[in-house]
Design a protein around this motif. Structure first.
Motif, PDB file in Angstrom:
ATOM      1  N   LEU A  51      24.266  -4.037  27.667  1.00  0.00           N
ATOM      2  CA  LEU A  51      23.207  -4.595  28.501  1.00  0.00           C
ATOM      3  C   LEU A  51      23.632  -5.956  29.022  1.00  0.00           C
ATOM      4  CD1 LEU A  51      19.931  -3.900  26.471  1.00  0.00           C
ATOM      5  CD2 LEU A  51      20.454  -3.026  28.750  1.00  0.00           C
ATOM      6  N   LEU A  52      23.112  -6.322  30.173  1.00  0.00           N
ATOM      7  CA  LEU A  52      23.327  -7.668  30.706  1.00  0.00           C
ATOM      8  C   LEU A  52      22.168  -8.535  30.253  1.00  0.00           C
ATOM      9  CD1 LEU A  52      24.467  -7.331  34.409  1.00  0.00           C
ATOM     10  CD2 LEU A  52      25.596  -8.627  32.615  1.00  0.00           C
ATOM     11  N   LEU A  53      22.462  -9.546  29.461  1.00  0.00           N
ATOM     12  CA  LEU A  53      21.373 -10.337  28.887  1.00  0.00           C
ATOM     13  C   LEU A  53      21.690 -11.818  28.909  1.00  0.00           C
ATOM     14  CD1 LEU A  53      20.879  -8.226  25.646  1.00  0.00           C
ATOM     15  CD2 LEU A  53      19.287  -8.275  27.556  1.00  0.00           C
ATOM     16  N   THR A  54      20.639 -12.603  29.061  1.00  0.00           N
ATOM     17  CA  THR A  54      20.770 -14.042  28.888  1.00  0.00           C
ATOM     18  C   THR A  54      20.414 -14.319  27.432  1.00  0.00           C
ATOM     19  OG1 THR A  54      20.095 -14.346  31.151  1.00  0.00           O
ATOM     20  CG2 THR A  54      19.955 -16.275  29.725  1.00  0.00           C
ATOM     21  N   LYS A  55      21.218 -15.138  26.781  1.00  0.00           N
ATOM     22  CA  LYS A  55      20.994 -15.371  25.350  1.00  0.00           C
ATOM     23  C   LYS A  55      19.630 -16.032  25.130  1.00  0.00           C
ATOM     24  CE  LYS A  55      23.223 -17.221  21.248  1.00  0.00           C
ATOM     25  NZ  LYS A  55      24.283 -18.040  20.679  1.00  0.00           N
ATOM     26  N   PRO A  56      18.778 -15.427  24.295  1.00  0.00           N
ATOM     27  CA  PRO A  56      17.475 -16.047  24.041  1.00  0.00           C
ATOM     28  C   PRO A  56      17.616 -17.284  23.152  1.00  0.00           C
ATOM     29  CG  PRO A  56      17.692 -14.006  22.799  1.00  0.00           C
ATOM     30  CD  PRO A  56      18.949 -14.163  23.587  1.00  0.00           C
ATOM     31  N   LYS A  57      16.571 -18.076  23.093  1.00  0.00           N
ATOM     32  CA  LYS A  57      16.552 -19.215  22.166  1.00  0.00           C
ATOM     33  C   LYS A  57      16.182 -18.688  20.778  1.00  0.00           C
ATOM     34  CE  LYS A  57      13.942 -21.467  25.179  1.00  0.00           C
ATOM     35  NZ  LYS A  57      13.121 -22.443  25.875  1.00  0.00           N
ATOM     36  N   THR A  58      16.400 -19.520  19.760  1.00  0.00           N
ATOM     37  CA  THR A  58      16.086 -19.070  18.404  1.00  0.00           C
ATOM     38  C   THR A  58      14.938 -19.879  17.819  1.00  0.00           C
ATOM     39  OG1 THR A  58      17.750 -20.559  17.503  1.00  0.00           O
ATOM     40  CG2 THR A  58      18.423 -18.278  17.874  1.00  0.00           C
ATOM     41  N   MET A  59      14.111 -19.219  17.062  1.00  0.00           N
ATOM     42  CA  MET A  59      13.076 -19.926  16.308  1.00  0.00           C
ATOM     43  C   MET A  59      13.055 -19.400  14.880  1.00  0.00           C
ATOM     44  SD  MET A  59       9.587 -18.383  18.044  1.00  0.00           S
ATOM     45  CE  MET A  59       8.334 -18.420  16.773  1.00  0.00           C
ATOM     46  N   ARG A  60      12.478 -20.195  13.987  1.00  0.00           N
ATOM     47  CA  ARG A  60      12.386 -19.756  12.590  1.00  0.00           C
ATOM     48  C   ARG A  60      10.985 -20.040  12.081  1.00  0.00           C
ATOM     49  NH1 ARG A  60      16.785 -21.842   8.306  1.00  0.00           N
ATOM     50  NH2 ARG A  60      15.883 -23.873   8.862  1.00  0.00           N
TER      51      ARG A  60
END
Lengths: 460, 195
Positions: A158-167
């Motif tokens: 898939l072509l994807l933009t890297k998401p941000k991370t949360m915890r």
């Protein structure tokens, strides 16, 4: 540099990254079902593209299947056609299908983990937003649209933009009667239905470390209800014990090799996240929703909040409820225990324990819908079916059922349904139906009492 | 996919927050195996009463409003991943959705169907809704190249973000499948490294 669990799995699947653009991310497993795949197969056909990696695709029929008489032809002609098309497409492209009636058939997010298809460190997709469920194993798993289903068919990527991370960290010990469903409903009520949009969410802390795999799946399942594309929990011994020995699980030397890799996946100490939330287990109590999005939840017995917002007022009008009102003792008409959120064996064990030796309220229609054929068989083997039947409940056959009411399992207009599913949207369980989301424990005892009931008297 | 550079059109206001994909297209209409006809059931349960009669209070049944732009409340498209929601909106004739926030999966699905999600500030959204409310015929201009949205004859104007790659796709009518198929060799090489 210290990396998060998400970063480790993402980086290991990067084929390449476009300059100032998205990345090509390799997908290990692609799960499909009858509703969101036909147009993707058609897309391949129209373009004359062959399916790239059919062995990495697994299919099930779940969204649009009846939960009674599965051995007979499906009555609804459109549903029958849709199911037939899945069978034909799988045959044509050499895809393994666990269709209606197969011993491994079930809701895609129940049957895949059960078969060991879901494993730590994988990338997994499915044309269903609750694919986030599989993140419970420490995999990157997320829902995709049908165009993306076609893209994975065509390229296993898939072509994807890297998401941000949360915890989200929850420490402490949950009180008795507080279930994983309550934890996630509490979190969403606290942070809202769009707090996670654009993020992948890792759940960390003692509460999740102590949780079973079934519980972790319930939590990760509802990540999308706070907007997050996916949820993840670091793989540990609980994960490995669950996966080991299942039909698709690695074996022998391969198992040892994988295990070593999986043990390296948890977020490094000092890894940073774009956003963090912290909660304390002692603040979490059994929950119920009162509105038409999953963020509109309160502790059972608490009052529905006041708000001047027009959308809030519209929502309460639909639900036939008022600000300031408590839902405790509110009469109910239906109970649904099922869906990819809460239809695993542990959910039915909790429900059976609560109803054992009691009788369902006469006016309540209760639907118990196991998540898979394997769960159905287990319910029988463990004697839970006998308990349910003695209490006046009827066990149906596996499928998504009244969670989205695509089949005949619809809640009538105006009726209140305590549901263990994931969405309380307007009309979700049938036109005009009013959904109150809750845990399987709250659902089971509310069926007995015929009204929303506090769990405490039932705990011993 | 059809190329999309600019659009001039009046807009239809739907100032409800958290419009989920079950409202856009209810699940009972997801039984089709092609992409046609979903526009007929767009917002079905708001648009029609239970006897299938048009609900006169719903904006799509109000003759005053028409156009290819929908202006909706925050968190538009939350919920299910069903691309049928995008097909219903394009099937009805929409080319642009304006909101102050879009759910993730919906946004991707929309772009994959040439439907442009234009994310604006909450203040801009409220100002825009007021203008449309006062003058249903107000013309909006959306320019993909310049990444701007404006209302003709007013000062109201804003820039919007769009992923540069997706912008190229939209302007030229490209889609991701073509690109990914062209990468099959690199993908195969990646697989070989994993063995």
């Amino acid at each position: 540099m210290a990396k998060t669990l998400f970063d480790k799995v993402w980086d290991a699947h990067l084929v390449e990254t476009m300059e100032n653009g998205p990345s090509v991310l390799y997908i290990d497993k692609h799960l499909i079902h009858e509703v969101t795949s036909p147009q993707a197969f058609q897309e391949l056909e129209d373009r004359g593209i062959a399916l790239f990696r059919p062995k990495q695709v697994v299919a099930t029929a779940d969204h649009n299947t009846p939960t009674l008489d599965q051995d007979k032809p499906v009555k609804d002609p459109l549903s029958r056609k849709q199911l037939q098309q899945l069978t034909d497409n799988c045959q044509k492209h050499g895809i393994t299908l666990y269709g209606l009636g197969h011993q491994y058939n079930g809701i895609v997010h129940v049957m895949a983990p059960e078969l060991g298809i879901t494993q730590p460190g994988m990338t997994m997709v499915c044309g269903d937003s609750h694919t986030s469920t599989h993140g419970a194993f420490g995999s990157i798993a997320f829902g995709i649209g049908t165009s993306q289903v076609a893209q994975v068919f065509a390229s296993q990527s898939l072509l994807l933009t890297k998401p941000k991370t949360m915890r989200i960290t929850v420490n402490g010990t949950l009180a008795k009667g507080v279930l994983p469903k309550d934890v996630i409903l509490y979190i969403i009520a606290q942070i809202g239905t769009n707090a996670g949009t654009g993020y992948f969410c890792e759940y960390a802390g003692e509460v999740f470390e102590q949780m079973s795999m079934e519980g972790r799946m319930t939590v990760c399942n509802m990540s999308i209800e706070m907007g997050a594309r996916g949820g993840m929990i670091a793989p540990d011994q609980t994960t490995f014990d669950y996966v080991q020995g299942r039909p698709y699980a690695p074996k022998g030397e391969q198992w040892q090799k994988k295990l070593a890799h999986w043990k390296s996946l948890p977020s490094d100490p000092g890894a940073t996240f774009d956003k963090e939330f912290f909660f304390d287990a002692k603040d979490i109590a059994p929950m119920v929703t009162y509105g038409t999005n999953p963020g509109m939840g309160i502790k059972i017995g608490a009052q529905i909040p006041q708000s001047q917002d027009a959308s809030f007022a519209k929502s309460l009008k639909y639900m036939g409820l008022n600000p300031g009102q408590s839902l405790l003792n509110h009469p109910i008409d239906y109970v649904f225990i099922g869906s990819c959120t809460n239809s695993r064996i542990e959910d039915f064990r909790v429900a059976a324990q609560a109803v054992k030796g009691r009788q369902k309220a006469q006016h309540v229609t209760a639907w118990l819908v196991p998540g898979s054929k394997q769960v159905e068989a287990q319910i029988e083997q463990e004697g839970l079916k006998t308990i349910f039947e003695a209490a006046g409940f009827k066990l149906r056959q596996p499928g998504c059922s009244a969670c989205l009411a695509m089949n005949e399992d619809k809640v009538p207009e105006g009726a209140y349904c305590v549901s263990t599913s994931n969405r309380n949207f307007e009309g979700r369980q049938g036109q005009g139906a009013r959904t109150l989301l809750a845990s399987p424990l709250v659902a089971a005892i509310s069926a007995i009492e015929g009204k929303i009931t506090a769990v405490d008297p039932y705990l011993n | 996919m059809e190329a999309f550079k600019t659009l001039v059109s009046p807009a239809i206001p739907l100032p409800i927050e958290h419009i989920d994909t079950d409202q856009i297209i209810p699940a009972r209409f997801l039984k089709a195996t092609d992409k046609k006809g979903f526009g007929d059931n767009l917002f079905r349960d708001w648009r029609y009463d239970k006897n299938d009669q048009p609900n006169t209070e719903f904006v799509l049944n109000n003759d005053q409003y028409n156009g290819q732009i929908l202006v909706a409340g925050t968190n538009f498209g939350c919920g299910s991943s069903r691309e049928h929601a995008a097909w219903a909106l394009t099937g009805y004739g929409f080319k642009v959705i304006v909101s102050s926030f879009f759910a993730d999966i919906f946004k991707g699905n929309a772009l994959n169907n040439g439907l442009l999600p234009v994310q604006v500030s909450e203040d801009f959204l409220q100002a825009l809704l007021k203008i449309i409310n006062d003058n249903p015929k107000a013309q909006l201009r959306v320019d993909v190249l310049a990444q701007t949205i404006e209302v003709s004859g007013t000062e109201l104007r804003a820039n919007f973000d769009i992923d540069p790659y997706k912008k190229t796709c939209l302007i030229n009518g490209y889609d991701d499948i073509d690109y990914l198929v062209s990468k099959r060799a690199a993908i195969t090489a990646f697989e070989a490294k994993q063995e």
